[in-house]
Enzyme design. Structure first.
Site, PDB file in Angstrom:
ATOM      1  N   MET A 120      -1.639   5.925  -2.736  1.00  0.00           N
ATOM      2  CA  MET A 120      -1.313   7.052  -3.610  1.00  0.00           C
ATOM      3  C   MET A 120      -2.271   7.093  -4.802  1.00  0.00           C
ATOM      4  O   MET A 120      -2.025   7.796  -5.786  1.00  0.00           O
ATOM      5  CB  MET A 120       0.136   6.959  -4.092  1.00  0.00           C
ATOM      6  CG  MET A 120       1.129   7.009  -2.916  1.00  0.00           C
ATOM      7  SD  MET A 120       2.775   7.539  -3.381  1.00  0.00           S
ATOM      8  CE  MET A 120       3.230   6.288  -4.565  1.00  0.00           C
ATOM      9  N   GLY A 161      -5.145  -4.636  -6.180  1.00  0.00           N
ATOM     10  CA  GLY A 161      -4.369  -4.701  -4.931  1.00  0.00           C
ATOM     11  C   GLY A 161      -4.922  -3.725  -3.903  1.00  0.00           C
ATOM     12  O   GLY A 161      -5.177  -4.080  -2.751  1.00  0.00           O
ATOM     13  N   HIS A 162      -5.129  -2.475  -4.330  1.00  0.00           N
ATOM     14  CA  HIS A 162      -5.736  -1.475  -3.433  1.00  0.00           C
ATOM     15  C   HIS A 162      -7.129  -1.941  -2.968  1.00  0.00           C
ATOM     16  O   HIS A 162      -7.483  -1.807  -1.809  1.00  0.00           O
ATOM     17  CB  HIS A 162      -5.915  -0.136  -4.154  1.00  0.00           C
ATOM     18  CG  HIS A 162      -4.641   0.527  -4.587  1.00  0.00           C
ATOM     19  ND1 HIS A 162      -4.313   0.697  -5.906  1.00  0.00           N
ATOM     20  CD2 HIS A 162      -3.633   1.084  -3.872  1.00  0.00           C
ATOM     21  CE1 HIS A 162      -3.157   1.339  -5.991  1.00  0.00           C
ATOM     22  NE2 HIS A 162      -2.712   1.574  -4.778  1.00  0.00           N
ATOM     23  N   GLN A 174       8.327  11.103  -0.409  1.00  0.00           N
ATOM     24  CA  GLN A 174       8.868   9.755  -0.591  1.00  0.00           C
ATOM     25  C   GLN A 174       9.435   9.528  -1.987  1.00  0.00           C
ATOM     26  O   GLN A 174       9.863   8.431  -2.313  1.00  0.00           O
ATOM     27  CB  GLN A 174       7.842   8.685  -0.219  1.00  0.00           C
ATOM     28  CG  GLN A 174       6.680   8.536  -1.192  1.00  0.00           C
ATOM     29  CD  GLN A 174       5.618   7.603  -0.647  1.00  0.00           C
ATOM     30  OE1 GLN A 174       4.898   7.916   0.305  1.00  0.00           O
ATOM     31  NE2 GLN A 174       5.503   6.426  -1.246  1.00  0.00           N
ATOM     32  N   ASP A 233       4.702  -4.219  -1.049  1.00  0.00           N
ATOM     33  CA  ASP A 233       5.791  -3.378  -0.544  1.00  0.00           C
ATOM     34  C   ASP A 233       6.249  -3.976   0.785  1.00  0.00           C
ATOM     35  O   ASP A 233       5.955  -3.449   1.860  1.00  0.00           O
ATOM     36  CB  ASP A 233       5.293  -1.943  -0.389  1.00  0.00           C
ATOM     37  CG  ASP A 233       4.808  -1.377  -1.709  1.00  0.00           C
ATOM     38  OD1 ASP A 233       5.635  -0.901  -2.485  1.00  0.00           O
ATOM     39  OD2 ASP A 233       3.590  -1.463  -1.987  1.00  0.00           O
TER      40      ASP A 233
HETATM   41  P1  AMP Z   1       0.417   2.633  -3.339  1.00  0.00           P
HETATM   42  O1  AMP Z   1      -0.812   3.366  -3.783  1.00  0.00           O
HETATM   43  O2  AMP Z   1       1.182   2.006  -4.458  1.00  0.00           O
HETATM   44  O3  AMP Z   1       1.273   3.411  -2.375  1.00  0.00           O
HETATM   45  O4  AMP Z   1      -0.113   1.389  -2.518  1.00  0.00           O
HETATM   46  C1  AMP Z   1      -1.014   1.540  -1.452  1.00  0.00           C
HETATM   47  C2  AMP Z   1      -1.089   0.242  -0.689  1.00  0.00           C
HETATM   48  O5  AMP Z   1      -1.510  -0.796  -1.567  1.00  0.00           O
HETATM   49  C3  AMP Z   1       0.270  -0.197  -0.120  1.00  0.00           C
HETATM   50  O6  AMP Z   1       0.094  -0.732   1.179  1.00  0.00           O
HETATM   51  C4  AMP Z   1       0.701  -1.263  -1.088  1.00  0.00           C
HETATM   52  O7  AMP Z   1       1.560  -2.228  -0.519  1.00  0.00           O
HETATM   53  C5  AMP Z   1      -0.631  -1.888  -1.476  1.00  0.00           C
HETATM   54  N1  AMP Z   1      -0.482  -2.561  -2.757  1.00  0.00           N
HETATM   55  C6  AMP Z   1       0.036  -2.067  -3.899  1.00  0.00           C
HETATM   56  N2  AMP Z   1       0.042  -3.007  -4.864  1.00  0.00           N
HETATM   57  C7  AMP Z   1      -0.477  -4.126  -4.308  1.00  0.00           C
HETATM   58  C8  AMP Z   1      -0.724  -5.457  -4.790  1.00  0.00           C
HETATM   59  N3  AMP Z   1      -0.437  -5.814  -6.033  1.00  0.00           N
HETATM   60  N4  AMP Z   1      -1.265  -6.347  -3.940  1.00  0.00           N
HETATM   61  C9  AMP Z   1      -1.568  -5.988  -2.666  1.00  0.00           C
HETATM   62  N5  AMP Z   1      -1.359  -4.774  -2.147  1.00  0.00           N
HETATM   63  C10 AMP Z   1      -0.818  -3.843  -2.956  1.00  0.00           C
END
Ligand code: AMP
Length: 282
Positions: free
Chosen positions: A30, A36-37, A61, A150
């Site tokens: 998103m 993390g991303h 969502q 997640d």
């Molecule tokens: P989001 O943009 O928050 O929907 O996250 C996109 C992807 O990045 C999802 O698969 C999340 O699980 C992963 N993600 C978010 N935060 C982290 C983190 N701190 N460490 C690893 N993966 C992450």
């Protein structure tokens, strides 16, 4: 790096790459990237020929009283970060591109969406599985990358892929944390300095739980009882859930044994944060 805003555009890029024999990796996000991303993009870059990052704040969502409108967005910054990671294409569709007028089809995974975030955020996983199915159909990736941050989402996606015979290999990567243990999240920008400090309570509670298990604790109710005071001792924290469940079924446990998930959702002020750890209990 290329930016695609429409479904025909991204389909054409993928079609051409596949015709040349490329292995396609997809990282669904998103946006508002953090480390993390970037770790997911990095893994995809290492393992795939064409790396596609989808950047879409998915309205289906979010609940009616959630932060869809406020969700942080910064496309230019994201584009720069993705370029540095060697991403080939960003797919960033408008809401109407993904959900045109008259849209009416949804994908639902049943049992494992009921506890944890599924209980706290009705309809959330229906939105997630629907958008991920659409992304898989649009991009047709060989591999897709998700974060353990997640944890329930990763299990739900794996269940969906198995149940619906989707031809994609799901990779789940470890949680990337700040120096003080706070799990990286786009929502961390909502925290003021006092809240940012309080937010470490999630990681501290998970560490305490791991310590207790290492120390021989095998009773889930007692373990829960042991981590509660840590969360309650933080005045800015409001516990939404602290659960200890089986992996991969997300069922309650009588005794701590095998692969278990300890999952937390805590509100720090107005910001809802989640964190978890997976422990292999001998
Ligand atoms: P989001 O943009 O928050 O929907 O996250 C996109 C992807 O990045 C999802 O698969 C999340 O699980 C992963 N993600 C978010 N935060 C982290 C983190 N701190 N460490 C690893 N993966 C992450």
């Amino acid at each position: 790096m290329q930016v695609c805003r429409t479904i025909p555009e991204i389909k054409a890029v993928v079609r051409e790459a596949k015709a040349g024999g490329s292995l396609v990796g997809l990282v669904p996000t998103m946006g508002f990237f953090h480390a993390g991303h970037l770790s997911l993009m990095h893994a995809a870059r290492r393992e795939c020929d064409l790396v596609v990052v989808s950047l879409f704040v998915n309205p289906t969502q979010f609940g009616p009283n959630e932060d869809f409108a406020e969700y942080p967005r910064d496309f230019d910054r994201d584009k720069e970060l993705a370029t540095k990671e060697g991403v080939d294409v960003i797919f960033a569709p408008a809401v109407e591109e993904m959900y045109p007028p008259g849209y009416q089809t949804y994908v639902e995974v049943e049992e494992i969406t009921r506890p944890l975030c599924g209980k706290a955020r009705p309809g959330h996983f229906r939105g997630v599985t629907t958008v991920v199915t659409k992304l898989f159909n649009i991009v047709e990736p060989d591999r897709a990358y998700f974060g353990q941050k997640d944890a329930q989402q990763a299990l739900v996606i794996q269940q969906m892929v198995r149940d619906l015979n989707m031809n994609v290999d799901i990779k789940v990567l470890p949680i990337v944390r700040e120096k003080d243990g706070l799990a990286m999240s786009s929502r961390n920008v909502y925290l003021n300095p006092r809240e940012r400090e309080a937010a470490t309570v999630l990681f501290r509670s998970l560490q305490l739980a791991e310590d207790k298990i290492r120390g021989g604790e095998r009773d889930p109710a007692r373990l829960r009882g042991e981590i509660m005071p840590t969360i309650e001792s933080e005045p800015l924290a409001n516990l939404e859930y602290a659960e200890i469940l089986s992996i991969p079924g997300l069922k309650p446990l009588n005794t701590l044994q095998g692969k278990i998930l300890i999952a937390l959702a805590v509100r720090i002020g107005k910001t809802r944060l989640i964190d978890n750890t997976i422990v292999e209990v001998p």
